[in-house]
Design a protein around this motif. Structure first.
Motif, mmCIF file in Angstrom:
data_model
loop_
_atom_site.group_PDB
_atom_site.id
_atom_site.type_symbol
_atom_site.label_atom_id
_atom_site.label_comp_id
_atom_site.label_asym_id
_atom_site.label_seq_id
_atom_site.Cartn_x
_atom_site.Cartn_y
_atom_site.Cartn_z
ATOM 1 N N ARG A 198 20.233 37.446 -40.561
ATOM 2 C CA ARG A 198 20.028 37.892 -39.198
ATOM 3 C C ARG A 198 18.696 38.487 -39.134
ATOM 4 O O ARG A 198 18.349 38.866 -37.949
ATOM 5 N N GLN A 199 17.843 38.522 -39.943
ATOM 6 C CA GLN A 199 16.647 38.908 -40.059
ATOM 7 C C GLN A 199 15.749 37.685 -39.782
ATOM 8 O O GLN A 199 14.487 37.897 -39.649
ATOM 9 N N GLN A 200 16.245 36.911 -39.421
ATOM 10 C CA GLN A 200 15.376 35.412 -39.296
ATOM 11 C C GLN A 200 15.588 34.762 -37.759
ATOM 12 O O GLN A 200 16.868 34.966 -37.164
ATOM 13 N N LEU A 201 14.496 34.244 -37.296
ATOM 14 C CA LEU A 201 14.695 33.412 -36.026
ATOM 15 C C LEU A 201 13.973 32.039 -36.388
ATOM 16 O O LEU A 201 12.715 31.951 -36.859
ATOM 17 N N GLU A 202 14.380 31.037 -35.672
ATOM 18 C CA GLU A 202 13.747 29.680 -36.022
ATOM 19 C C GLU A 202 13.755 29.033 -34.558
ATOM 20 O O GLU A 202 14.379 29.262 -33.718
ATOM 21 N N PHE A 203 12.651 28.351 -34.405
ATOM 22 C CA PHE A 203 12.463 27.542 -33.245
ATOM 23 C C PHE A 203 11.881 26.324 -33.774
ATOM 24 O O PHE A 203 11.529 25.994 -34.902
ATOM 25 N N SER A 204 12.030 25.136 -32.707
ATOM 26 C CA SER A 204 11.784 23.698 -32.958
ATOM 27 C C SER A 204 10.944 23.329 -31.851
ATOM 28 O O SER A 204 11.357 23.571 -30.776
ATOM 29 N N THR A 205 9.770 22.505 -31.854
ATOM 30 C CA THR A 205 9.136 22.071 -31.051
ATOM 31 C C THR A 205 9.607 20.644 -30.585
ATOM 32 O O THR A 205 10.326 20.300 -31.428
ATOM 33 N N HIS A 206 9.287 20.167 -29.385
ATOM 34 C CA HIS A 206 9.498 18.691 -29.000
ATOM 35 C C HIS A 206 8.717 17.760 -29.899
ATOM 36 O O HIS A 206 7.625 18.175 -30.336
ATOM 37 N N PRO A 207 9.141 16.509 -30.293
ATOM 38 C CA PRO A 207 8.090 15.697 -30.692
ATOM 39 C C PRO A 207 6.763 15.509 -30.054
ATOM 40 O O PRO A 207 6.866 15.498 -28.764
ATOM 41 N N CYS A 208 5.801 15.496 -30.532
ATOM 42 C CA CYS A 208 4.652 15.344 -29.866
ATOM 43 C C CYS A 208 3.504 14.169 -30.526
ATOM 44 O O CYS A 208 3.538 14.311 -31.854
ATOM 45 N N ALA A 209 3.015 13.466 -29.733
ATOM 46 C CA ALA A 209 2.291 12.487 -30.255
ATOM 47 C C ALA A 209 0.577 13.049 -30.537
ATOM 48 O O ALA A 209 -0.134 12.464 -31.481
ATOM 49 N N ASP A 210 0.586 14.063 -29.561
ATOM 50 C CA ASP A 210 -0.789 14.531 -29.678
ATOM 51 C C ASP A 210 -1.093 15.998 -30.549
ATOM 52 O O ASP A 210 -0.096 16.760 -30.039
ATOM 53 N N MET A 211 -1.909 15.981 -31.223
ATOM 54 C CA MET A 211 -1.986 17.408 -32.096
ATOM 55 C C MET A 211 -2.437 18.555 -31.301
ATOM 56 O O MET A 211 -1.892 19.794 -31.442
ATOM 57 N N GLY A 212 -2.840 18.372 -30.289
ATOM 58 C CA GLY A 212 -3.501 19.426 -29.206
ATOM 59 C C GLY A 212 -1.979 19.886 -28.472
ATOM 60 O O GLY A 212 -1.929 21.078 -28.244
ATOM 61 N N GLU A 213 -1.218 18.727 -28.141
ATOM 62 C CA GLU A 213 0.020 19.245 -27.591
ATOM 63 C C GLU A 213 0.707 20.240 -28.451
ATOM 64 O O GLU A 213 1.485 21.025 -28.255
ATOM 65 N N LEU A 214 0.967 19.579 -29.854
ATOM 66 C CA LEU A 214 1.765 20.418 -30.812
ATOM 67 C C LEU A 214 1.237 21.695 -31.017
ATOM 68 O O LEU A 214 2.052 22.654 -30.899
ATOM 69 N N ALA A 215 -0.058 21.880 -30.856
ATOM 70 C CA ALA A 215 -0.648 23.465 -31.099
ATOM 71 C C ALA A 215 -0.363 24.196 -29.977
ATOM 72 O O ALA A 215 0.256 25.227 -30.101
ATOM 73 N N ASP A 216 -0.228 23.630 -28.697
ATOM 74 C CA ASP A 216 0.131 24.544 -27.591
ATOM 75 C C ASP A 216 1.685 24.836 -27.684
ATOM 76 O O ASP A 216 2.006 25.903 -27.506
ATOM 77 N N SER A 217 2.647 23.713 -28.064
ATOM 78 C CA SER A 217 3.735 24.202 -28.146
ATOM 79 C C SER A 217 4.245 25.272 -29.364
ATOM 80 O O SER A 217 4.927 25.992 -29.075
#
Length: 363
Positions: free
Chosen positions: A48-67
């Motif tokens: 309970r001291q943890q939190l996880e998130f998942s990004t959407h699949p990205c083809a562009d690394m700039g988009e992944l960085a923003d996410s």
């Protein structure tokens, strides 16, 4: 067309004043569910001291960085609303009494694995890269396994354990290795052999289900991806993007080798285990086991060898220049483990070290 990439990051919830880990994930998730328009990217974890998130699949690394930055910022806001802060740390620098999460699955794990589950308050980063089929995915797994310890060294961000310097750059990997299904594995050879091996593991009754197959890299049981799981969560979000870029380069390079008929490297699991231990011990501060010679070499040289190995794939995806710059930055300023130790040396306080990590986490 470039393969898509998604990232799962596990974050530590900490007290904004004391820096101690706080068991507030239920409150944070309730706030996130209320504030998120549509499906929330946030999930609970074993503790309970943890939190996880998942990004959407990205083809562009700039988009992944923003996410990555967007969801980290959202995690910071939701945690603040619950009276906490968020730190991208592989382990808690300060002493902590981990609290197992709610739910039948976590209760089963706590009962089954005892102290191994109780003490497993560690935060990792999982990188998913799309593959065309399970056959391609297993061919990739067989060919990237030698390079995975280098990714651990790059991401190492857990030098402290229960208020003490562990003498490791990634103590998380030592703790994580207590699970019976964790770590490096042999070459599989085919998708059929991979799935048969997973079924055999689950059929022993030691594991609850396929989700507990904690290989350093595996086929995802939820998505059509290869999932690389060896890395600590990165302190700086820019390092998360670099990690994802290199993993995609490794996957694409391995797939090309497979299509060209090149066999996977003949390295035993015992060698990989030793290389992972060394990567977790020294991080980027000393020598790493070189995946081609299996001899100790300076960490910057091994990182350069990794970059050379994936160079063509990164050039084709348009990521080479950015990866070169990001890797040079990490070599110069160090990974999360070095930053934590340098901050402690400057401030003399683990509380202040956590506060600095909270600041860096937000980007």
């Amino acid at each position: 067309m470039a393969r898509t990439v998604g990232v799962e990051e596990e974050l530590l919830l900490v007290d904004e004043d004391s820096g101690e880990a706080r068991a507030l994930s239920s409150a944070v998730l309730a706030i996130a569910e209320k504030d998120t328009d549509g499906e929330s990217p946030f999930e609970s974890e074993l503790h309970r001291q943890q939190l996880e998130f998942s990004t959407h699949p990205c083809a562009d690394m700039g988009e992944l960085a923003d996410s990555v930055r967007r969801w980290r910022a959202q995690a910071v806001q939701h945690a603040a609303d619950a009276g906490a802060s968020v730190a991208a740390l592989g382990t808690s620098p300060l002493p902590v009494s981990p609290k197992i999460g709610t739910g039948e699955r976590y209760r089963w794990m706590a009962e089954r694995f005892g102290l191994t589950a109780q003490e497993q308050l560690t935060c990792g980063c999982h990188v998913h890269v799309s593959v065309a089929s399970d056959e391609e995915g297993v061919a990739v797994l067989d060919r990237v396994r030698c390079w995975l310890p280098v990714l651990l060294a790059l991401s190492a961000n857990s030098p402290f354990w229960q208020g003490q310097d562990s003498r490791y750059s990634s103590y998380r990997i030592q703790v994580w290795g207590r699970w019976p299904s964790a770590g490096p594995v042999d070459v599989h050879g085919s998708a059929e052999a991979y799935h048969a091996g997973v079924r055999s593991l689950v059929d022993t009754g030691v594991l609850k289900d396929e989700g507990m197959v904690y290989f350093d890299a595996r086929l995802s049981h939820r998505y059509p991806t290869v999932e690389v799981r060896i890395a600590d969560v990165c302190l700086d979000p820019a390092d998360t993007v670099l990690l994802a870029t290199l993993v995609r380069g490794l996957v694409e390079t391995a797939a090309r080798e497979w299509r060209a008929g090149e066999p996977p490297p003949e390295a035993g699991t015992s060698l990989l285990r030793a290389a992972s231990w060394q990567a977790g011990r020294s991080g980027l501060e000393g020598r790493l086991v070189h995946p081609r010679t299996w001899r100790p070499e300076p960490a910057p040289d091994v990182l350069a060898a990794l970059l050379d190995h994936v160079r063509d794939a990164l050039k084709d995806s348009g990521d080479l220049e950015a990866a070169e710059k990001a890797l040079a930055t990490v070599v110069r300023r160090g990974n999360g483990a070095r930053i934590q130790r340098e901050t402690l040396a400057q401030t003399g306080s683990l509380r202040d070290t956590v506060a600095e990590c909270v600041r860096i986490t937000a980007g």
